[in-house]
Design an enzyme around this catalytic site. Structure first.
Site, mmCIF file in Angstrom:
data_model
loop_
_atom_site.group_PDB
_atom_site.id
_atom_site.type_symbol
_atom_site.label_atom_id
_atom_site.label_comp_id
_atom_site.label_asym_id
_atom_site.label_seq_id
_atom_site.Cartn_x
_atom_site.Cartn_y
_atom_site.Cartn_z
ATOM 1 N N ASP A 54 0.819 -1.218 0.000
ATOM 2 C CA ASP A 54 0.000 0.000 0.000
ATOM 3 C C ASP A 54 0.852 1.266 0.000
ATOM 4 O O ASP A 54 0.668 2.171 -0.815
ATOM 5 C CB ASP A 54 -0.824 0.029 1.300
ATOM 6 C CG ASP A 54 -2.300 -0.170 1.047
ATOM 7 O OD1 ASP A 54 -2.671 -0.429 -0.089
ATOM 8 O OD2 ASP A 54 -3.064 -0.059 2.025
ATOM 9 N N GLU A 79 -3.894 7.785 2.959
ATOM 10 C CA GLU A 79 -4.093 7.158 4.249
ATOM 11 C C GLU A 79 -2.772 6.740 4.874
ATOM 12 O O GLU A 79 -2.597 6.774 6.087
ATOM 13 C CB GLU A 79 -4.972 5.913 4.017
ATOM 14 C CG GLU A 79 -5.286 5.152 5.263
ATOM 15 C CD GLU A 79 -6.252 3.996 4.993
ATOM 16 O OE1 GLU A 79 -6.417 3.602 3.826
ATOM 17 O OE2 GLU A 79 -6.825 3.508 5.969
ATOM 18 N N ASP A 153 -5.928 6.808 -2.693
ATOM 19 C CA ASP A 153 -6.090 5.521 -2.003
ATOM 20 C C ASP A 153 -5.389 4.499 -2.878
ATOM 21 O O ASP A 153 -5.894 4.104 -3.931
ATOM 22 C CB ASP A 153 -7.562 5.155 -1.809
ATOM 23 C CG ASP A 153 -7.695 3.972 -0.846
ATOM 24 O OD1 ASP A 153 -6.702 3.236 -0.684
ATOM 25 O OD2 ASP A 153 -8.781 3.786 -0.270
ATOM 26 N N ILE A 155 -4.640 1.273 -2.657
ATOM 27 C CA ILE A 155 -5.372 0.025 -2.899
ATOM 28 C C ILE A 155 -6.620 0.058 -2.035
ATOM 29 O O ILE A 155 -6.555 -0.165 -0.829
ATOM 30 C CB ILE A 155 -4.507 -1.224 -2.577
ATOM 31 C CG1 ILE A 155 -3.279 -1.272 -3.494
ATOM 32 C CG2 ILE A 155 -5.330 -2.508 -2.717
ATOM 33 C CD1 ILE A 155 -2.273 -2.345 -3.171
ATOM 34 N N ASP A 156 -7.745 0.381 -2.639
ATOM 35 C CA ASP A 156 -8.995 0.369 -1.880
ATOM 36 C C ASP A 156 -9.557 -1.047 -1.898
ATOM 37 O O ASP A 156 -9.420 -1.763 -2.891
ATOM 38 C CB ASP A 156 -10.005 1.347 -2.483
ATOM 39 C CG ASP A 156 -11.285 1.395 -1.661
ATOM 40 O OD1 ASP A 156 -11.181 1.529 -0.418
ATOM 41 O OD2 ASP A 156 -12.370 1.264 -2.239
ATOM 42 N N THR A 158 -8.692 -3.386 0.576
ATOM 43 C CA THR A 158 -7.489 -4.184 0.857
ATOM 44 C C THR A 158 -7.843 -5.637 1.191
ATOM 45 O O THR A 158 -7.135 -6.555 0.790
ATOM 46 C CB THR A 158 -6.721 -3.590 2.055
ATOM 47 O OG1 THR A 158 -6.974 -2.199 2.103
ATOM 48 C CG2 THR A 158 -5.252 -3.819 1.939
ATOM 49 N N ASP A 314 -11.207 7.840 -0.210
ATOM 50 C CA ASP A 314 -12.140 6.900 -0.849
ATOM 51 C C ASP A 314 -13.058 7.617 -1.837
ATOM 52 O O ASP A 314 -13.495 7.033 -2.826
ATOM 53 C CB ASP A 314 -13.067 6.247 0.193
ATOM 54 C CG ASP A 314 -12.361 5.300 1.141
ATOM 55 O OD1 ASP A 314 -11.503 4.537 0.665
ATOM 56 O OD2 ASP A 314 -12.661 5.326 2.345
HETATM 57 C C1 2IP Z 1 -12.120 0.588 2.957
HETATM 58 C C2 2IP Z 1 -12.746 -0.335 1.939
HETATM 59 C C3 2IP Z 1 -13.892 -1.018 2.590
HETATM 60 C C4 2IP Z 1 -14.971 -0.021 2.961
HETATM 61 C C5 2IP Z 1 -14.372 1.071 3.825
HETATM 62 C C6 2IP Z 1 -13.119 1.698 3.217
HETATM 63 O O1 2IP Z 1 -10.899 1.064 2.473
HETATM 64 O O2 2IP Z 1 -13.195 0.333 0.793
HETATM 65 O O3 2IP Z 1 -14.372 -1.987 1.714
HETATM 66 O O4 2IP Z 1 -15.962 -0.702 3.663
HETATM 67 O O5 2IP Z 1 -15.332 2.073 3.995
HETATM 68 O O6 2IP Z 1 -12.580 2.643 4.061
HETATM 69 P P1 2IP Z 1 -17.228 -1.400 2.969
HETATM 70 O O7 2IP Z 1 -16.702 -2.376 1.961
HETATM 71 O O8 2IP Z 1 -17.973 -2.051 4.099
HETATM 72 O O9 2IP Z 1 -17.967 -0.295 2.326
HETATM 73 P P2 2IP Z 1 -9.480 0.200 2.612
HETATM 74 O O10 2IP Z 1 -9.721 -1.155 2.072
HETATM 75 O O11 2IP Z 1 -8.572 1.047 1.767
HETATM 76 O O12 2IP Z 1 -9.156 0.225 4.063
HETATM 77 CA CA CA Z 2 -10.051 2.870 1.140
#
Ligand code: 2IP
Ligand code: CA
Length: 399
Positions: A54, A79, A153, A155-156, A158, A314
Site C-alpha cells: 500500500d 491514508e 487511495d 489500494i482500496d 485491501t 475513498d
Molecule cells: C475501505 C474499503 C472497505 C470499505 C471502507 C473503506 O478502504 O473500501 O471496503 O468498507 O469504507 O474505508 P465497505 O466495503 O464495508 O464499504 P481500505 O480497504 O482502503 O481500508
Molecule cells: Ca479505502
C-alpha cells in the site's frame, strides 16, 4: 491535452501494475497472503507486506507526479504514512530511490532480507508504463497547478485484494466481493474551495483471461472544472434507453423503481428504508471505490452509506468523475437534516476535500463523518430522497 490528467492516468496504471504484480508474482503473492503469528514475527523487520504494498504504491504515485510537476508531491495525501518504526525503535522510510538497485536494497531491509521479493518489487516500481487514451488527448482544459491537491487511495478494498476470489459471479453486473472490487483511487481537488475537479479510478482486476488466468484492468477518468465536464464514459453510458423511468408518476410503487448499492456494515434502519424503496434492486458490494464505480457505470442509481467509515481518499476521485457526468456526492446526514428543515433542495451539501473534521484524531480527521450518497442524476436523486426519507422514520412495528 490536459497533461495533468494524462499523468494521473499513467500513474494509476503503474499502481495497477504493481498491484497485479504482488498477486501474480509468486515470491510476492506468498508474502501477501502470509499471516504471521505474533511469536513468529521478526521484530527487526517490517513484516506486514500488505501495508508495505500500500505504502509503496502511494509513494510511486507521489514520486511520479512530483517528477512531472515539481512541488505537487507535497500536496499528495493519502491514508498511509511512509515512516515505519519497527519494534526495535528503528525508523525506516519507504520511498522510491533514484535507481532500481537502490530501491531494491531499501526494500530488502523491510522485507526480512528477502532479496528475490525486493528485486521483483523494485522492478515493478521502476518500470516504464505508458498509456494511450485517445479521448484524454482531446481534453483541453488548463488546471491551476498551484491550487490543487491530490487524495490517493493506493489500494482500496485491501481485504478483497488479499483474500478476494477471482471467480465471483456478479449479480446484475455488480460484484458483491472479489478482486473486481479492488480499485486505485486518485482524486484532485481545489485547495481553496475543497471541490473535486479530476479523478481516476483504476480497476486492476477487471477481467480474467480464462486460459492464461492473467488479469487485465480497466480505467475510468473524469474532469469537471469551470464548466468543462468530460468523462471517459459518456453521460448516457452508451445506453440511452437503459433507464426510462417517469419520476413524476407517484403512483408507480417504489420497490423496483430505484436501485442502490450499500455496505454490509450499513445500519439497520437505513437498510430497511433502502429495501422498501429499492426492493430486489438493493445490492451489497465490497469497497467504497467499487461501490462508487457501480454508480459511475450506471449499474445502480445510488451508493448510500450512513456510517462514518469512508474517507476523503475513498471518495475524492469518484466524486470528480460523478460530477463530470452531471451527478455528485453529498453528505447524507446533511441531506436528512435539510430535508427535515424544509430547506431549499437545490442547495446540496456536497462533500468537500480541504477541511478536517473538528476535534477528530488520526485518520478520522478525514472521515466522511455524515455518511454519503453518490448519484449520477440530480432529478432521480430528488425523487429518491423523498421516498427514502419517508421510509426512514416509519415508527417501528409494535410487537
Ligand atoms: C475501505 C474499503 C472497505 C470499505 C471502507 C473503506 O478502504 O473500501 O471496503 O468498507 O469504507 O474505508 P465497505 O466495503 O464495508 O464499504 P481500505 O480497504 O482502503 O481500508
Ligand atoms: Ca479505502
Amino acid at each position: 491535452m490536459s497533461e495533468i490528467l494524462q499523468e494521473l492516468l499513467r500513474v494509476s496504471e503503474k499502481a495497477a501494475c504493481i498491484a497485479r504484480a504482488c498477486r501474480q508474482e509468486e515470491t510476492l503473492f506468498q508474502l501477501l497472503i502470509e499471516e504471521k503469528k505474533e511469536d513468529e514475527k521478526n521484530k527487526k523487520f517490517l513484516t506486514d507486506f500488505k501495508t508495505l504494498a500500500d505504502v509503496l504504491v502511494q509513494e510511486v504515485i507521489k514520486h511520479d507526479l512530483g517528477k512531472k510537476f515539481p512541488g505537487l508531491e507535497k500536496n499528495v495525501k493519502g491514508e498511509e504514512s511512509n515512516e515505519f518504526t519497527n519494534e526495535l525503535g528503528e525508523k525506516i522510510i519507504v520511498k522510491v530511490c533514484p535507481t532500481e538497485e537502490e530501491t531494491a536494497s531499501l526494500l530488502q531491509k523491510v522485507l526480512d532480507n528477502n532479496e528475490a521479493a525486493a528485486k521483483t518489487l523494485a522492478k515493478a516500481v521502476h518500470q516504464e508504463v505508458t498509456v494511450t487514451d485517445e479521448a484524454i488527448n482531446a481534453v483541453n482544459v488548463s488546471i491551476p497547478i498551484d491550487n490543487i491537491a491530490v487524495w490517493v487511495d493506493p489500494i482500496d478494498s485491501t481485504y478483497q485484494y488479499i483474500q478476494g476470489s477471482g471467480d465471483i459471479t456478479p449479480k446484475m453486473g455488480v460484484y458483491p466481493k472479489g478482486l473486481q472490487c479492488v480499485t486505485v483511487l486518485i482524486g484532485v481537488f481545489l485547495m481553496d474551495t475543497g471541490h473535486p475537479i479530476m479523478g481516476v479510478i483504476n480497476q486492476p482486476f477487471a477481467v480474467k483471461d480464462p486460459v492464461t488466468l492473467r488479469w487485465t484492468g480497466q480505467w475510468y477518468w473524469g474532469l469537471s472544472y469551470m464548466g468543462s465536464n468530460i468523462c471517459s464514459l459518456s453521460a448516457d453510458n452508451g445506453k440511452p434507453n437503459s433507464k426510462v423511468v417517469d419520476d413524476s408518476q407517484q403512483s408507480v410503487a417504489p420497490g423496483n423503481n430505484y436501485s442502490a448499492v450499500t455496505s454490509s456494515a450499513e445500519a439497520k434502519d437505513v437498510l430497511r428504508a433502502l429495501s422498501v424503496v429499492c426492493g430486489e434492486n438493493l445490492h451489497f458490494a465490497a469497497g467504497a471505490g467499487y461501490k462508487c464505480l457501480c454508480v459511475i457505470q450506471d449499474l445502480v442509481d445510488f451508493y448510500v452509506f450512513s456510517e462514518d467509515t469512508t474517507f476523503k481518499w475513498d471518495s475524492c476521485a469518484p466524486h470528480a468523475i460523478l460530477k463530470s457526468l452531471g451527478g455528485g456526492m453529498l453528505d447524507l446526514s446533511e441531506c436528512i437534516k435539510s430535508a427535515n428543515q424544509n430547506n431549499d433542495p437545490c442547495v446540496r451539501p456536497h462533500l468537500l476535500y480541504n477541511a478536517e473534521v473538528e476535534g477528530a484524531k488520526g485518520a478520522d480527521r478525514w472521515a466522511n463523518k455524515g455518511g454519503l450518497i453518490a448519484y449520477r442524476s440530480e432529478q432521480r436523486l430528488e425523487c429518491f430522497m423523498k421516498h427514502f426519507l419517508s421510509n426512514l422514520y416509519l415508527p417501528k412495528e409494535h410487537h
